[in-house]
Design a protein around this motif. Structure first.
Motif: not given
Length: 328
Positions: A307-328
């Motif tokens: 997680l990186l913060r550039r002013g008011s903007r937050a960015e996630l670099s080197e993303p991994h382990d993306f997962d959908v954990v629940s649905t409505p």
């Protein structure tokens, strides 16, 4: 022995006068020979022995976070500008053994007792101190020592910042001495809503002697620098292995195929305050396809990265382990 109580009372009174410490503090140290004790002397504007409820609650919570920051520093074996949200198990196990002592006379004094468990297994402590070179000491003493060093370094960095008209960039260098955003935030909690001064005192278990270290005295101006430093560290230093949990709220890519950028509105796993963040992430084509489906279905997703913060903007670099954990 006849007159024993009177003799001991006189001895305690004499010790108090010579050492400049309250009798109850000395008595508490005598009664806890196997514990390191830290004293947090706050200075509220209320009557002696009392404190505003809001300030008191904040001070107790800050005491927990302060000790935990030292435990994480000792357990991880390395200094970090931002400590991990998921704390090492050894640090959490240690925290369960720490005790709150009685409050002492004065403005409003909290005492924290750290029992030393010599038979729990020694750990090598690498410190530039002749009394400790090559010695094995309990993990609990490692925490106490690291806590003192980091707090002293934070105080020194705050003084440098004040001399520099509020420039807190020197706190980056203090990270190597154990200073972190977590430590700075916990220290400012001792100053209350009005930025009152406070003092940290350290006593060491007599069964495991250590050089006396003088108290650390913080002013309201020091607390102001610590607040600014914590914010600066969180905005400029990367936070590794962060897990974001939330909903995909925006999608963007230039063409129909290829990588794209998404925005997730959610919380950081382990954040006790459960603050909501909007985090931007660059995903590859497969991840972007999954994120698009989750956005259409309103599903909750998780992803890890730095997680990186550039002013008011937050960015996630080197993303991994993306997962959908629940649905409505």
């Amino acid at each position: 022995m006849r007159g024993y109580v009177g003799f001991m009372r006189d001895a305690l009174r004499t010790l108090s006068e010579v050492e400049g410490r309250p009798e109850l503090e000395i008595l508490a140290q005598i009664n806890a020979p196997s514990s390191d004790v830290q004293y947090i002397r706050t200075n509220p504007s209320t009557a002696p022995g009392t404190t505003p409820l809001i300030d008191g609650a904040k001070a107790f919570e800050s005491a927990k976070q302060w000790v935990l920051s030292g435990a994480v520093l000792a357990a991880s074996g390395r200094s970090m500008a931002i400590q991990p949200r998921r704390k090492p198990s050894r640090a959490l196990d240690f925290l369960r053994d720490v005790r709150l002592g009685l409050t002492l006379p004065g403005s409003y004094v909290l005492s924290i007792q750290i029992p030393l468990q010599v038979d729990a297994g020694p750990i090598h402590l690498e410190l530039e101190h002749p009394a400790l070179e090559g010695s094995n000491i309990p993990f609990q003493r490692v925490v106490s020592t690291r806590l003192y060093q980091a707090s002293a370094a934070a105080l020194h960095a705050a003084e440098v910042a004040l001399d520099s008209q509020g420039d807190v960039r020197n706190f980056h260098e203090a990270v190597e001495s154990g200073v972190s955003a977590d430590l700075c935030e916990s220290l400012t909690g001792f100053s209350g809503e009005n930025g009152n001064p406070f003092t940290l005192g350290f006593t060491w278990a007599s069964m495991f002697p250590f050089d006396d270290r003088g108290p650390l005295s913080f002013t309201g101006d020091h607390s102001r620098m610590l607040t600014m430093a914590a914010q600066m560290l969180r905005e400029t230093e990367p936070e590794e292995n962060v897990r974001i949990i939330g909903n995909v709220v925006r999608l963007h890519r230039e063409g129909r195929l290829g990588p794209g950028e998404v925005s997730i509105l959610g919380v950081v796993d382990g954040d006790i305050n459960e603050r909501v963040h909007r985090v931007w992430i660059e995903l590859d084509e497969n991840q972007y396809r999954e994120a698009s489906a989750a956005h259409a279905e309103g599903s909750i997703v998780t992803i890890r990265g730095t997680l990186l913060r550039r002013g008011s903007r937050a960015e996630l670099s080197e993303p991994h382990d993306f997962d959908v954990v629940s649905t409505p």
